[in-house]
Scaffold this active site. Sequence first.
Site, PDB file in Angstrom:
ATOM      1  N   ASP A  77      21.352  -6.965 -36.622  1.00 36.45           N
ATOM      2  CA  ASP A  77      21.306  -5.572 -36.158  1.00 36.45           C
ATOM      3  C   ASP A  77      20.024  -5.299 -35.383  1.00 36.45           C
ATOM      4  O   ASP A  77      19.376  -4.271 -35.578  1.00 36.45           O
ATOM      5  CB  ASP A  77      21.416  -4.634 -37.368  1.00 36.45           C
ATOM      6  CG  ASP A  77      21.926  -3.251 -36.967  1.00 36.45           C
ATOM      7  OD1 ASP A  77      22.441  -3.109 -35.834  1.00 36.45           O
ATOM      8  OD2 ASP A  77      21.794  -2.307 -37.764  1.00 36.45           O
TER       9      ASP A  77
ATOM     10  N   ARG B  79      16.618  10.349 -39.430  1.00 35.01           N
ATOM     11  CA  ARG B  79      17.951  10.260 -40.010  1.00 35.01           C
ATOM     12  C   ARG B  79      18.723   9.164 -39.307  1.00 35.01           C
ATOM     13  O   ARG B  79      18.731   9.090 -38.078  1.00 35.01           O
ATOM     14  CB  ARG B  79      18.663  11.608 -39.836  1.00 35.01           C
ATOM     15  CG  ARG B  79      19.657  11.843 -40.938  1.00 35.01           C
ATOM     16  CD  ARG B  79      20.474  13.069 -40.918  1.00 35.01           C
ATOM     17  NE  ARG B  79      21.782  12.708 -41.436  1.00 35.01           N
ATOM     18  CZ  ARG B  79      22.039  12.358 -42.683  1.00 35.01           C
ATOM     19  NH1 ARG B  79      21.085  12.353 -43.585  1.00 35.01           N
ATOM     20  NH2 ARG B  79      23.256  12.005 -43.063  1.00 35.01           N
ATOM     21  N   GLY B  80      19.325   8.277 -40.082  1.00 35.05           N
ATOM     22  CA  GLY B  80      20.117   7.202 -39.491  1.00 35.05           C
ATOM     23  C   GLY B  80      21.548   7.289 -39.960  1.00 35.05           C
ATOM     24  O   GLY B  80      21.945   8.280 -40.601  1.00 35.05           O
TER      25      GLY B  80
ATOM     26  N   PHE C 251      22.957   5.791 -42.293  1.00 34.39           N
ATOM     27  CA  PHE C 251      23.180   5.614 -43.729  1.00 34.39           C
ATOM     28  C   PHE C 251      22.414   6.594 -44.605  1.00 34.39           C
ATOM     29  O   PHE C 251      22.467   6.510 -45.826  1.00 34.39           O
ATOM     30  CB  PHE C 251      22.822   4.177 -44.150  1.00 34.39           C
ATOM     31  CG  PHE C 251      23.691   3.165 -43.478  1.00 34.39           C
ATOM     32  CD1 PHE C 251      24.982   2.939 -43.924  1.00 34.39           C
ATOM     33  CD2 PHE C 251      23.233   2.474 -42.375  1.00 34.39           C
ATOM     34  CE1 PHE C 251      25.793   2.023 -43.284  1.00 34.39           C
ATOM     35  CE2 PHE C 251      24.051   1.560 -41.728  1.00 34.39           C
ATOM     36  CZ  PHE C 251      25.330   1.332 -42.186  1.00 34.39           C
ATOM     37  N   GLY C 252      21.686   7.490 -43.979  1.00 36.74           N
ATOM     38  CA  GLY C 252      20.964   8.457 -44.792  1.00 36.74           C
ATOM     39  C   GLY C 252      19.711   8.977 -44.121  1.00 36.74           C
ATOM     40  O   GLY C 252      19.476   8.712 -42.938  1.00 36.74           O
TER      41      GLY C 252
ATOM     42  N   ILE D  81      11.495  12.564 -41.930  1.00 34.86           N
ATOM     43  CA  ILE D  81      10.967  12.026 -40.669  1.00 34.86           C
ATOM     44  C   ILE D  81      12.036  11.367 -39.809  1.00 34.86           C
ATOM     45  O   ILE D  81      11.784  10.969 -38.684  1.00 34.86           O
ATOM     46  CB  ILE D  81       9.820  11.009 -40.917  1.00 34.86           C
ATOM     47  CG1 ILE D  81      10.228   9.969 -41.981  1.00 34.86           C
ATOM     48  CG2 ILE D  81       8.538  11.714 -41.303  1.00 34.86           C
ATOM     49  CD1 ILE D  81       9.223   8.856 -42.167  1.00 34.86           C
TER      50      ILE D  81
HETATM   51  N1  LIG Z   1       9.326   2.798 -42.730  1.00 39.42           N
HETATM   52  C1  LIG Z   1       9.402   3.847 -41.909  1.00 39.42           C
HETATM   53  N2  LIG Z   1       8.277   4.493 -41.520  1.00 39.42           N
HETATM   54  C2  LIG Z   1       8.348   5.539 -40.677  1.00 39.42           C
HETATM   55  N3  LIG Z   1       9.489   6.032 -40.160  1.00 39.42           N
HETATM   56  C3  LIG Z   1      10.635   5.434 -40.504  1.00 39.42           C
HETATM   57  C4  LIG Z   1      10.674   4.325 -41.399  1.00 39.42           C
HETATM   58  N4  LIG Z   1      11.964   3.939 -41.549  1.00 39.42           N
HETATM   59  C5  LIG Z   1      12.688   4.763 -40.784  1.00 39.42           C
HETATM   60  N5  LIG Z   1      11.914   5.675 -40.157  1.00 39.42           N
HETATM   61  C6  LIG Z   1      12.331   6.754 -39.238  1.00 39.42           C
HETATM   62  O1  LIG Z   1      13.608   7.210 -39.634  1.00 39.42           O
HETATM   63  C7  LIG Z   1      14.553   7.026 -38.566  1.00 39.42           C
HETATM   64  C8  LIG Z   1      15.906   6.666 -39.143  1.00 39.42           C
HETATM   65  O2  LIG Z   1      15.826   5.376 -39.698  1.00 39.42           O
HETATM   66  P1  LIG Z   1      17.081   4.611 -40.286  1.00 39.42           P
HETATM   67  O3  LIG Z   1      16.638   3.221 -40.578  1.00 39.42           O
HETATM   68  O4  LIG Z   1      17.644   5.400 -41.405  1.00 39.42           O
HETATM   69  O5  LIG Z   1      18.148   4.696 -39.164  1.00 39.42           O
HETATM   70  P2  LIG Z   1      18.383   3.944 -37.784  1.00 39.42           P
HETATM   71  O6  LIG Z   1      17.896   2.542 -37.877  1.00 39.42           O
HETATM   72  O7  LIG Z   1      17.811   4.805 -36.698  1.00 39.42           O
HETATM   73  O8  LIG Z   1      19.950   3.967 -37.673  1.00 39.42           O
HETATM   74  P3  LIG Z   1      21.044   3.149 -38.510  1.00 39.42           P
HETATM   75  O9  LIG Z   1      20.554   3.068 -39.940  1.00 39.42           O
HETATM   76  O10 LIG Z   1      22.251   3.978 -38.358  1.00 39.42           O
HETATM   77  O11 LIG Z   1      21.151   1.807 -37.882  1.00 39.42           O
HETATM   78  C9  LIG Z   1      13.933   5.953 -37.684  1.00 39.42           C
HETATM   79  O12 LIG Z   1      14.371   6.078 -36.368  1.00 39.42           O
HETATM   80  C10 LIG Z   1      12.448   6.226 -37.820  1.00 39.42           C
HETATM   81  O13 LIG Z   1      12.062   7.236 -36.910  1.00 39.42           O
END
Ligand SMILES: Nc1ncnc2c1ncn2[C@@H]1O[C@H](COP(=O)(O)OP(=O)(O)OP(=O)(O)O)[C@@H](O)[C@H]1O
Length: 444
Positions: free
Chosen positions: A201, A81-82, A84-85, A79
């Site tokens: 952050d 990708r950030g 860190f994974g 769903i």
């Molecule tokens: N608990 C959750 N429930 C639903 N979707 C989620 C959840 N956590 C993350 N996501 C989805 O996954 C995406 C990536 O999340 P993630 O926390 O890995 O990265 P980020 O915060 O966008 O970036 P970074 O980790 O680089 O700061 C989010 O933008 C969101 O759409």
Amino acid sequence: MTCCSCFGPRRRHDVTKNPKLIKGFSDHNSRPDQPSSSSSSARASQDSETQQDSSKRTECFTYRELATATNNFRLESMIGRGGFGSVYKGMLETTPGQNVAVKMLDTSGHQGDKEFLVEVLMLSLLRHEHLVTLFGYCAEGDQRLLVYEYMPFGSVEDHIHGYGSEEEVLDLSTRMQIALGSAKGLAYLHNVAQPPVIYRDLKTANILLDHGYKAKLSDFGLAKFGPSGDMSHVSTRVMGTHGYCAPEYASTGKLTTKSDIYSFGVVMLELITGRKPIGDACMGAKRLLVNWALPLFRDQEIRKIADPMLSIQGHHYMEEAVERALVLAYMCLREDANARPTVKEVVEALDNIVRFIERKKKKKERNIGYGRRVELEKKGAVAVSSPKETTRMLSVNEIEVEVEVEEEEEDLERERAVADAKNWAETMRALRRQSNEPPKQTTP
Ligand SMILES: Nc1ncnc2c1ncn2[C@@H]1O[C@H](COP(=O)(O)OP(=O)(O)OP(=O)(O)O)[C@@H](O)[C@H]1O
């Protein structure tokens, strides 16, 4: 990374009772004077109204359990990708019917490991309705996974910058509710958690939304315990996301709760303008949102700043609400960190803005009701008062149309409006007291 003894086969641990169960915890975020984790949650538990059930355990899952939950981490389950994974949607066998989000960290860098530990520790200790709940983690061999409550509406960033269709555009009221929810989460970190936590952050990508657009902060990998004793700041390596970072933190590495307030100001600007914090197409490739918006604000160009999707033109009260929100953003973004409001003041100001919008919206709806009444009267309908001060329009064929009686409501409305104006003026006065540099205009 070698496997710590606690990361072996399936075991249930309460990391809040013994944070050292998580290898590496003690050398990263703890200090000699730091209270034990049980006393950490003691003060937090005083805030019974806002704190979630802290007895919920953070569980240690096996890799196999999480692979089963996510269909073997299949692409269709992914769903997001950030940095860190990847994040997958899944369902645990132990809690059928409840979705979870499983974040699988890239384990190539050492930094990721550190952040994994901080995330597990922080979210195990901290429980609040505006923080995303961590159900558990997995640290088998090289695998590092985190299991969160699933947030069905994704991130605020997705909503503000990702969607094109008009139905999905968040209205001003929802945006301000999101800001208020996020500020309440931040207030818990700064004022209730003991020791206080600096989030470090804050950005729209880290604010997730549940079914009712309730905002919850996620991603605590960079969070830090705040300064202790006489210290006013924590010295640390500059981390965070470009465009959100407070200038004094970026230049000196001195971190305070006011660094979070600055980032909150950028989030506010993003919500109001619909623009990215850096390099939005309309601002120029490398331009910061702050540098684009603040001069316009000083020149009172409210309509130019506001997100065109908000369609505030022609809605006087919306323009006023946007202006109030901008005043608040402006104060959060002051160069002088001491002049920025505290998170408590931010919550108060936002609460005021949200109530202002709701009141005006209601009033508008009531006016429509009145118009409809006149229309029905013209058609021969009759007004009948009920004991509950509600007037019903009985049309000839007995179709009832309820219209609220204006008088009593209007008195109440006036009282509320006066209280609101006083409240707002007071909030602004308190904010301005801290600053030698008042904004050019205000809207009490
Ligand atoms: N608990 C959750 N429930 C639903 N979707 C989620 C959840 N956590 C993350 N996501 C989805 O996954 C995406 C990536 O999340 P993630 O926390 O890995 O990265 P980020 O915060 O966008 O970036 P970074 O980790 O680089 O700061 C989010 O933008 C969101 O759409």
